[in-house]
Design a protein around this motif. Structure first.
Motif, PDB file in Angstrom:
ATOM      1  N   ARG A   1     -10.684  10.239 -11.165  1.00 44.70           N
ATOM      2  CA  ARG A   1     -10.613   8.775 -11.114  1.00 44.70           C
ATOM      3  C   ARG A   1     -10.834   8.179 -12.497  1.00 44.70           C
ATOM      4  NH1 ARG A   1     -13.147  10.066  -6.223  1.00 44.70           N
ATOM      5  NH2 ARG A   1     -11.896   9.357  -4.466  1.00 44.70           N
TER       6      ARG A   1
ATOM      7  N   ASP B   1     -11.946  -0.254 -12.975  1.00 42.09           N
ATOM      8  CA  ASP B   1     -12.925   0.351 -12.070  1.00 42.09           C
ATOM      9  C   ASP B   1     -12.354   1.662 -11.511  1.00 42.09           C
ATOM     10  OD1 ASP B   1     -14.807   1.029 -10.276  1.00 42.09           O
ATOM     11  OD2 ASP B   1     -14.452  -0.647  -8.892  1.00 42.09           O
TER      12      ASP B   1
ATOM     13  N   SER C   1      -3.521   4.010  -8.353  1.00 41.63           N
ATOM     14  CA  SER C   1      -4.420   3.496  -7.323  1.00 41.63           C
ATOM     15  C   SER C   1      -4.143   4.066  -5.945  1.00 41.63           C
ATOM     16  CB  SER C   1      -4.284   1.968  -7.260  1.00 41.63           C
ATOM     17  OG  SER C   1      -4.917   1.481  -6.098  1.00 41.63           O
ATOM     18  N   GLU C   2      -5.202   4.191  -5.192  1.00 38.46           N
ATOM     19  CA  GLU C   2      -5.070   4.637  -3.807  1.00 38.46           C
ATOM     20  C   GLU C   2      -4.387   3.588  -2.943  1.00 38.46           C
ATOM     21  OE1 GLU C   2      -9.086   5.745  -2.793  1.00 38.46           O
ATOM     22  OE2 GLU C   2      -8.668   7.835  -3.306  1.00 38.46           O
ATOM     23  N   ASP C   3      -4.250   2.375  -3.476  1.00 37.13           N
ATOM     24  CA  ASP C   3      -3.564   1.317  -2.737  1.00 37.13           C
ATOM     25  C   ASP C   3      -2.128   1.123  -3.226  1.00 37.13           C
ATOM     26  OD1 ASP C   3      -5.893   0.804  -1.284  1.00 37.13           O
ATOM     27  OD2 ASP C   3      -6.677  -0.419  -2.918  1.00 37.13           O
TER      28      ASP C   3
ATOM     29  N   GLU D   1     -13.314   3.438  -9.152  1.00 36.64           N
ATOM     30  CA  GLU D   1     -13.516   3.630  -7.714  1.00 36.64           C
ATOM     31  C   GLU D   1     -12.205   3.666  -6.913  1.00 36.64           C
ATOM     32  OE1 GLU D   1     -15.984   4.404  -5.362  1.00 36.64           O
ATOM     33  OE2 GLU D   1     -16.542   5.153  -7.341  1.00 36.64           O
ATOM     34  N   SER D   2     -11.295   2.753  -7.265  1.00 41.16           N
ATOM     35  CA  SER D   2     -10.075   2.650  -6.456  1.00 41.16           C
ATOM     36  C   SER D   2      -8.972   3.588  -6.949  1.00 41.16           C
ATOM     37  CB  SER D   2      -9.563   1.216  -6.498  1.00 41.16           C
ATOM     38  OG  SER D   2      -9.215   0.901  -7.835  1.00 41.16           O
ATOM     39  N   MET D   3      -9.281   4.391  -7.965  1.00 38.37           N
ATOM     40  CA  MET D   3      -8.250   5.247  -8.533  1.00 38.37           C
ATOM     41  C   MET D   3      -8.011   6.487  -7.670  1.00 38.37           C
ATOM     42  SD  MET D   3      -7.252   3.960 -11.612  1.00 38.37           S
ATOM     43  CE  MET D   3      -7.184   2.377 -10.797  1.00 38.37           C
ATOM     44  N   ILE D   4      -6.819   7.043  -7.823  1.00 34.61           N
ATOM     45  CA  ILE D   4      -6.497   8.305  -7.155  1.00 34.61           C
ATOM     46  C   ILE D   4      -7.205   9.438  -7.887  1.00 34.61           C
ATOM     47  CG2 ILE D   4      -4.625   9.954  -6.685  1.00 34.61           C
ATOM     48  CD1 ILE D   4      -2.711   7.538  -6.549  1.00 34.61           C
TER      49      ILE D   4
ATOM     50  N   PHE E   1      -0.230  -1.912  -8.337  1.00 36.27           N
ATOM     51  CA  PHE E   1      -1.081  -3.116  -8.338  1.00 36.27           C
ATOM     52  C   PHE E   1      -0.970  -3.829  -9.683  1.00 36.27           C
ATOM     53  CE2 PHE E   1      -4.694  -1.950 -11.118  1.00 36.27           C
ATOM     54  CZ  PHE E   1      -4.516  -0.583 -11.242  1.00 36.27           C
TER      55      PHE E   1
ATOM     56  N   GLY F   1       0.837  -1.206   0.000  1.00 31.83           N
ATOM     57  CA  GLY F   1       0.000   0.000   0.000  1.00 31.83           C
ATOM     58  C   GLY F   1       0.863   1.244   0.000  1.00 31.83           C
TER      59      GLY F   1
ATOM     60  N   TRP G   1      -2.942  -5.532 -12.774  1.00 35.26           N
ATOM     61  CA  TRP G   1      -4.264  -5.483 -13.407  1.00 35.26           C
ATOM     62  C   TRP G   1      -4.542  -6.892 -13.936  1.00 35.26           C
ATOM     63  CZ3 TRP G   1      -5.770  -2.424 -18.434  1.00 35.26           C
ATOM     64  CH2 TRP G   1      -7.161  -2.436 -18.572  1.00 35.26           C
TER      65      TRP G   1
END
Lengths: 787, 153, 260
Positions: free
Chosen positions: C242, C230, C201-203, C232-235, C206, C144, C208
């Protein structure tokens, strides 16, 4: 092109010290025994200070003194140099602008306290130990809601509206009527993005105090040391001029941001007096972002009325201009007299009305940045013209040509109070079409398409009012200063010359170009002339360098002083040759009696002035030194036409500048190499505004793009080489050099060309997009493409 | 405080520094070589570029102690032995590659490193190499031209 | 900067010893650490500079593996790695030349900036990250934003990259910092394709996996056409929404595959 004097691309003499690391910038100055300042700045946009406890901090190692607003309660606030009168005849709202916050903070970065310590890190350590009891208040950020009511930036003003300015108020009804009845009206709502000037040298101030003589010296990164001395001495600290010296040594760029009188200058000067030690402050870049005045930040709606042939009938424009939390030195003049008066552009629009509402918000003060008001005027006008051309199916060049003021119509009085003295907009457009190879566009567009890219061409014109400014005129308009310039020309006994000018060079090349003028007038070599600037103790009062005014106003003062020198030298020469002064001619550094072979050299005359053995002492003083002040009769009006070609990647929204061509009419040109350089730099800043730069605040008033990690400065690989031309020259008619000034043109003329080019690319690529607000970042362009 | 020793512009120098003393502080404050400039605090602007061991580095982003024993060249070391401007410096003057002069020392040092690695760079290579040097005055046009001229000289 | 002691050990063992002290922190190239210190966002008591340790320098290429010692700068990787051009090219586009002369692979991986380039290469290559204590697979290393599986006092010593059959890294620059707004590293090992994404990603970095599956069957950019990331999880920040980042992930993946 000449190889010396006016018109020569003389190499810059100042380069030798800059290139060898021997420039002397303010941070390179260290005064023996100096201590270091760190400002504790507000980290909230708006707050009430209930108390400040400096007790623990004061006892920390190395601390020499801690100051808060209370210590500055007795001194004046930072003054605003221009009073604007609103459309109802009322004076603008003018809040106090304290050196250190008094009871309230109004933007992130507002200085609350200052620590003076033996080292900078000790000062920072102590600043962290200051306990501020702060009650956070809602931040006033959006201009339109700020005007509507709610939280006040300055409670005592009872409004967030600084002024509601109308220009020309008498035209308003006629403009409204013309727009109501027009064949076609094109409307455009846009934002002129807030910018951070970011001269590469951060600001520095060093206060020094000589108690035995009660004399203060301030070393500062300023474009105008005399203005700082006047404002700080008279209005803030009450130190008379003869006890206050302001030195602006080599200055690493200004672009407007170093015109203004800043709190840190007053602080260091006063702290040095109170502590009786030299006090030095050097801004970090992060600090600069929240303490240097920002630029632009207008929200505008413009309407252009056209007849069936595409002739402009009327322009009406409404702007909200962000002042930030306080009124910086020239802030109020920028959206008014430097903006509204330019709305005629290069065109014969008969009716114009400009409304500007200046608004206080909880942001860093906004003031002049390269172009100052004129880029904002040019951008909205040239964008709405482009939009109108698209709506009417007209060619963007043709619609402009149709409406140009014609060469034979000068001097031309606009409906917004200016009288353009000269210009030839057809010639600059012709030249642009030639140097930009507009005929080859289709072939280039086809190559781009094969790479999956959209190519677009953007065109625009600009005009600017420079060489500011006639003092009596600006006085009527609210300026609290004159805008003359001065020069002392000191001829030394052996013929070399020292020119002391009130202008300041921080990249403009005065040390090279000013001597070119004198060398030409007298016929001596340029290296016999030295330019001295930047120190109030050895230069005559001058208003400084900004507004593309140095050569047009300061250069003119130098010419006037040199004319006095020549007139006196001719009398000395006449005496030496036993002739009448009227019969003396000066050419190539030699005085001769017309119609004879008698002559005497420049050096002999100069020596005679200082060794007056054979000299008409009963009629003429010895010595050869003259001062002149020059107050211009009008603004100057540089104008030009710019073309930009871009490629847009529709998958990512990325815009690449493929080419940029600029034709500028600067009137006469002293040094073409230097002028090219000024245009290049201006274009880069304009392209930066158009594509990259943005001072972004969030709703809490935090500056989100507060470092170079988030504020996108144009870099070498973002830009192409430019094609620039200034061969179209209609000399200024009212200054002795026929010059117009070139410093701001590139920054004024380039943003609309870039934006017009991107929109052209998108529309030609099948995307029906009528406007994107600057900066046209990849994500914004992609969003526009994808709805 | 500890003592650091290095060779700067061909001369052995030493001075008392803290752990946190940056190389840029050391050359500016201890050695009074003020041609190295500080234009940012995020290691982006490049006004402070010097050579350490022959490589361009941002002197604001290396501690003085880390340069212990190294050979360091600053803008003050770029002139010819007789004090006249060196080839790159001269090309900058000839081509008006500077205006206010503040970014210039870093530009010259980066240019020198580029030409060391790549004596005949293309315009694109020059522009890409200057990615870490920000100039606010010139629009880079004449800087690129200066480096091209220096390469040809 | 807050005050700290700066130590300059000459051997790995000395460095490990120095790092075992409470409040000690490793200083690699310093290109992130020093700006952080300047803004007083970190306050180590002791900084252990590992730049002078020759054991931590160098690149070797054998048997389909590129081994890079942790203290090797980006500039050296860019200039010397031959068998893994995508990796050399990635290193040659980090920061700017002066940054590349100081910044190191070990520093970059240990910092795990969500917009850094190296984590994408390490994850896509399933590199082995060796420390003074153990070897960690890249798949287990990144935890993370700015988080890794490194323990206190643990120091990366070497990174081994298996050389793929084909690979490419596409970086879309954040306009100001020049970090990756989105960077996609595609590496193909036989029928196994790994797609690692940084910047988006905010995590943090990653893989894909949908793209990997699609590419395993059909290694061409058209294989990506039907996929969506998706958002949603993007910065989301001032440089891109996003959905913009989600789009860039797809576009950069396609371009990376096309360039392989």
């Amino acid at each position: 092109m000449s190889d010396k004097g006016i018109g020569a691309s003389s190499k810059r003499r100042e380069d030798v010290r800059f290139l060898s690391g021997n420039g002397k910038y303010t941070d390179d100055i260290n005064v023996r025994g100096q201590k270091y300042v760190h400002f504790l700045r507000s980290d909230v946009a708006h707050g009430k200070i209930n108390g400040i406890d400096t007790g623990e901090a004061a006892s920390m190692p190395g601390v020499a003194g801690i100051f808060t607003g209370a210590d500055f309660a007795e001194v004046g606030g930072l003054p605003c140099g221009w009073q604007v009168t609103d459309r109802f005849g009322e004076a603008m709202k003018e809040p106090a602008h304290p050196v250190l916050a008094q009871g309230k903070v109004r933007h992130v970065g507002d200085p609350i306290a200052a620590v003076v310590a033996d080292s900078l890190e000790q000062a920072r350590d102590a600043a962290e130990a200051i306990d501020v009891d702060m009650e956070e208040l809602p931040a006033v950020m959006d201009m339109k809601s700020a005007v509507a009511g709610g939280t006040l930036v300055h409670d005592e003003l009872e409004t967030n509206l600084c002024y509601d300015w109308g220009f020309v108020e008498e035209n308003k009804d006629a403009v409204d009527e013309a727009i109501k009845n027009a064949h076609h009206v094109t409307t455009l709502e846009l934002v002129n993005n807030r910018l951070v000037p970011n001269a590469m040298e951060p600001r520095v101030a060093i206060g020094d105090y000589d108690a035995s003589n009660d004399e203060s010296t301030l070393y500062t990164t300023s474009q105008n040391p005399h203005v700082i001395r006047l404002l700080m001495g008279a209005f803030v600290l009450q130190i008379p001029e003869h006890k206050l010296r302001v030195v602006a040594p080599d200055v690493g760029g200004g672009f407007g941001s170093k015109i203004f009188h800043y709190a840190e200058e007053a602080f260091c000067t006063l702290a040095a007096r109170k502590l009786k030690v030299p006090v030095k402050w050097t801004a970090s870049r992060s600090e600069a972002f929240i303490s240097d005045a920002h630029g632009r930040d207008h929200v505008t709606k413009i309407e252009l009325a056209l007849d069936e042939k595409g002739m402009f009938q009327a322009v009406r424009t409404d702007t909200y201009a962000n002042m930030g939390a306080y009124l910086s030195t020239f802030s109020t003049s920028v959206p008014t007299w430097l903006h509204g008066t330019l709305m005629a552009g290069n065109y014969k629009t008969p009716l114009i009305y400009v409304n500007v509402k200046a608004v206080f918000t909880n942001t860093v003060p906004v003031d002049a940045y390269r172009g100052a008001g004129r880029p904002e005027a040019t951008f909205q006008l040239e964008r709405v013209i482009d939009k109108a051309a698209r709506e009417l199916g007209m060619d963007p060049i043709e619609i402009r040509r149709k409406n140009f003021i014609q060469k034979e119509e000068f001097p031309y009085a606009t409906p917004v109070a200016l009288e353009y003295d000269t210009g030839d907009y057809v010639a600059t457009m012709d030249k642009l079409q030639e140097i930009a190879d507009l005929d080859g566009f289709e072939a280039r567009a086809s190559e781009s398409r094969q790479k999956g890219l959209l190519r677009g061409l953007g065109i625009n014109c600009y005009i600017e009012a420079c060489g500011i400014a006639p003092s009596n005129l600006v006085g009527m308009l609210g300026a609290r200063a004159g805008l003359y310039e001065s020069a002392t020309v000191r001829v030394n006994a052996t013929g070399s010359i020292t020119v002391m000018t009130g202008c300041h060079s921080h990249g403009q090349s005065h040390e090279t170009t000013f001597p070119q003028v004198i060398a030409d007038m007298i016929g001596i070599s340029e290296d016999q002339v030295h330019i001295q600037h930047g120190d109030t103790s050895n230069t005559p009062m001058g208003m400084g360098t900004y507004g593309s005014r140095s050569i047009a106003v300061g250069g003119a003062a130098m010419v006037r002083a040199t004319e006095k020198i020549i007139a006196k030298a001719k009398k000395i020469a006449a005496h030496l040759m036993e002739a009448s002064a009227e019969d003396i001619e000066l050419k190539d550094g030699s005085f001769s009696v017309v119609g004879t072979d008698k002559s005497v050299g420049w050096g002999d005359v100069c020596l005679t002035a200082y060794v007056p053995h054979n000299y008409p002492l009963d009629q003429l003083e010895p010595g050869l030194e003259e001062t002149a002040f020059y107050d211009p009769a009008n603004f100057t009006y540089p104008a030009g036409a710019y073309a930009c070609e871009v490629e847009v990647d529709p998958e990512t929204g990325k815009v690449d500048i493929c080419s940029f061509a600029a034709t500028d009419d600067f009137g006469n040109v002293i040094n073409p190499m230097v002028v090219d350089g000024q245009v290049h730099g201006g274009i880069a800043q304009g392209v930066g505004q158009a594509l990259r730069e943005h001072a972004v605040y969030n709703e809490d008033g935090q500056l989100v793009s507060g470092t170079f990690m988030d504020y996108s400065m144009p870099r070498a690989d973002d830009l192409p080489s430019f094609v620039v031309d200034h061969s179209c020259q209609t000399p200024c008619t009212h200054n002795p050099l026929g010059v117009k000034g070139c410093g701001e043109a590139g920054a004024i003329g380039s943003p609309p060309a870039v934006v017009n080019a991107v929109l052209d690319a998108l529309n030609k690529g099948g995307y029906n997009v009528s406007h994107i607000d600057m900066p046209l970042s990849p994500s914004r362009v992609w969003s526009a493409i994808n709805g | 405080m500890s003592t650091v020793t290095m060779t700067v512009n061909g001369k052995s120098v030493s001075g008392e520094v803290e752990g946190r003393t940056l190389l840029s502080d050391f050359v500016r404050n201890n050695l009074n070589l003020t041609g190295t400039h500080i234009g940012c605090d995020t290691s982006q602007c490049g006004a402070c570029v010097v050579h350490v061991g022959g490589k361009a580095v941002k002197s604001c982003t290396i501690f003085a102690i880390e340069a212990e024993g190294s050979s360091v060249t600053t803008i003050e070391g770029m002139a010819n032995p007789d004090g006249s401007l060196g080839t790159i410096q001269q090309a900058f003057q000839d081509n008006h590659g500077l205006q206010c002069g503040f970014c210039t020392p870093g530009m010259v040092m980066s240019a020198a490193a580029l030409l060391e690695e790549n004596p005949n760079p293309t315009e694109t290579e020059i522009r890409e190499y200057l990615e870490g040097n920000i100039c606010r005055c010139t629009g880079y046009h004449n800087i690129v031209k200066s480096i091209q001229a220096a390469a040809a000289a | 900067m807050y005050d700290f002691a700066l130590q300059r050990p000459q051997s790995l063992n000395e460095a490990i010893e120095a790092l075992s002290v409470e409040g000690a922190q490793a200083l690699a190239g310093g290109q992130t650490m020093i700006p952080t210190l300047k803004n007083r966002l970190a306050s180590p008591d002791v900084l252990v500079s590992i730049g002078g340790i020759s054991e931590l320098q160098g690149v070797s290429e054998t048997d389909g593996t590129v081994s890079i010692k942790a203290g090797t700068t980006h500039g050296v990787v860019a200039a010397t790695v031959e068998s893994y051009p995508a990796l050399a090219s990635l290193a040659g586009n980090i920061g700017d030349p002066a940054v590349r002369n100081r910044g190191t692979i070990g520093g970059s991986l240990a910092n795990n900036d969500p917009s850094a380039c190296y984590p994408a290469a390490a994850l896509a290559s399933n590199a082995s990250i060796t420390t003074n204590k153990r070897t960690i697979s890249a798949s287990d290393f990144f935890m993370g934003l700015f988080e890794t599986s490194l323990d206190e006092g643990e120091l990366i010593t070497q990174v081994d990259f298996p050389v793929p059959d084909a690979a490419n890294y596409q970086k879309f620059d954040q306009p100001a910092s020049r970090f990756a707004l989105v960077g996609v590293f595609v590496a193909k090992y036989g029928n196994d394709v790994r797609v690692a994404v940084t910047g988006a990603s905010e995590d943090g970095v990653f893989r894909w996996s949908e793209a990997e599956s699609a590419l395993a069957g059909n290694f061409s950019s058209s294989a990506i056409d039907g996929l969506e990331v998706d958002p949603e999880s993007m910065i989301e920040d001032i440089h891109g929404s996003r959905s913009y980042r989600a789009n860039l992930v797809k576009v950069m993946t396609k371009r990376a595959v096309a360039a392989c």
